[in-house]
Design a protein around this motif. Sequence first.
Motif, short mmCIF file in Angstrom:
data_model
loop_
_atom_site.label_atom_id
_atom_site.label_comp_id
_atom_site.label_asym_id
_atom_site.label_seq_id
_atom_site.Cartn_x
_atom_site.Cartn_y
_atom_site.Cartn_z
N MET A 27 0.72 -1.30 0.03
CA MET A 27 -0.05 0.04 0.06
C MET A 27 0.90 1.47 -0.12
O MET A 27 0.60 2.32 -0.74
CB MET A 27 -0.95 0.04 1.28
N LEU A 28 1.99 1.13 0.95
CA LEU A 28 2.77 2.59 0.97
C LEU A 28 4.09 2.43 -0.10
O LEU A 28 4.71 3.62 0.13
CB LEU A 28 3.14 2.43 2.27
N GLY A 29 3.96 1.19 -1.06
CA GLY A 29 5.10 1.71 -1.89
C GLY A 29 6.43 0.97 -1.50
O GLY A 29 7.42 1.44 -2.21
N TYR A 30 6.63 0.33 -0.44
CA TYR A 30 7.83 -0.11 -0.08
C TYR A 30 8.34 -1.53 -0.57
O TYR A 30 7.59 -2.38 -1.07
CB TYR A 30 7.95 0.04 1.29
N LEU A 31 9.73 -1.83 -0.36
CA LEU A 31 10.30 -2.88 -1.31
C LEU A 31 9.79 -4.31 -0.43
O LEU A 31 9.46 -5.32 -1.10
CB LEU A 31 11.76 -2.87 -1.26
N ASN A 32 9.89 -4.10 0.91
CA ASN A 32 9.54 -5.38 1.85
C ASN A 32 9.29 -4.89 3.01
O ASN A 32 9.28 -3.62 3.38
CB ASN A 32 10.69 -6.23 1.65
N LYS A 33 9.09 -5.82 4.09
CA LYS A 33 8.72 -5.53 5.55
C LYS A 33 10.09 -4.75 6.14
O LYS A 33 9.80 -3.61 6.85
CB LYS A 33 8.52 -6.56 6.35
N ASP A 34 11.28 -5.21 5.81
CA ASP A 34 12.34 -4.49 6.47
C ASP A 34 12.52 -3.02 5.98
O ASP A 34 12.90 -2.21 6.78
CB ASP A 34 13.52 -5.31 6.25
N ASP A 35 12.26 -2.93 4.56
CA ASP A 35 12.21 -1.70 4.15
C ASP A 35 11.43 -0.62 4.81
O ASP A 35 11.72 0.47 5.14
CB ASP A 35 12.03 -1.51 2.57
N LEU A 36 10.27 -1.13 5.05
CA LEU A 36 9.23 -0.11 5.74
C LEU A 36 9.42 0.01 7.28
O LEU A 36 9.34 1.00 7.74
CB LEU A 36 7.86 -0.84 5.47
N MET A 37 9.87 -1.06 7.94
CA MET A 37 10.02 -1.11 9.48
C MET A 37 11.36 -0.18 9.81
O MET A 37 11.74 0.00 10.77
CB MET A 37 10.31 -2.58 9.83
#
Length: 223
Positions: A60-70
Amino acid sequence: NNAVSAIGFCKDITHRKTSEEAIKESEAVYRNLVEVMPDGVYKSTKDGKFVEVNQALVDMLGYLNKDDLMSIDIKTQLYFKVADRESVVLKEKQEQRGIYRMKKKDGSEIWVEDHGWLNYDEKTETLYHEGIMRDITQRKHHEEELLKLSTAIEQSPSIIAITDKKGRLEYVNPQFTKLTGYTLKEAKTIKTFIITSGHTKRQEKEIWDTINSGEIWRGDIYN
């Protein structure tokens, strides 16, 4: 001979083990459910770091993966202004629901509907923000277009009327009232819809056949 004796105690923990297994199974089901949800699910700290996110929120927020968003700072990277997050947290305390805009990784705008809540410790200090977030960008834009259309209809110099399939008036704009003298309440009592007044049955049928086919009827109204 030095005899050694041992004394032991046994306790039946079958019920406890069964409960622990049930809890683990329940947690596994919960995590699987969170991962397949189409809405974003999150858990974050008070100072603005994600602790948990699901894949839907990442997408939804356009990030590569969970680690990228976190790895981001929520206050400065997901909001256009730091004050925006502060108002969101306040709403979570009061309403547990908010509609607001966020910033995607590429800097573009997204509108979300957030059902969030706060977790507190024993001293009522905020531990985490948790919630479920839905992308409503298309709905928001649609609502804005409807608002523009509604304003245009209300301010139009032309008569605008909406009827049901039988020709009964359901809505008229202010210009209708101004030019005809009828209020909406009065117009609803007219047995024959005003647009067909002054036309023959054949002309009336032509008007409705055209409209019902999805085409636009154009012509003069005599009344």
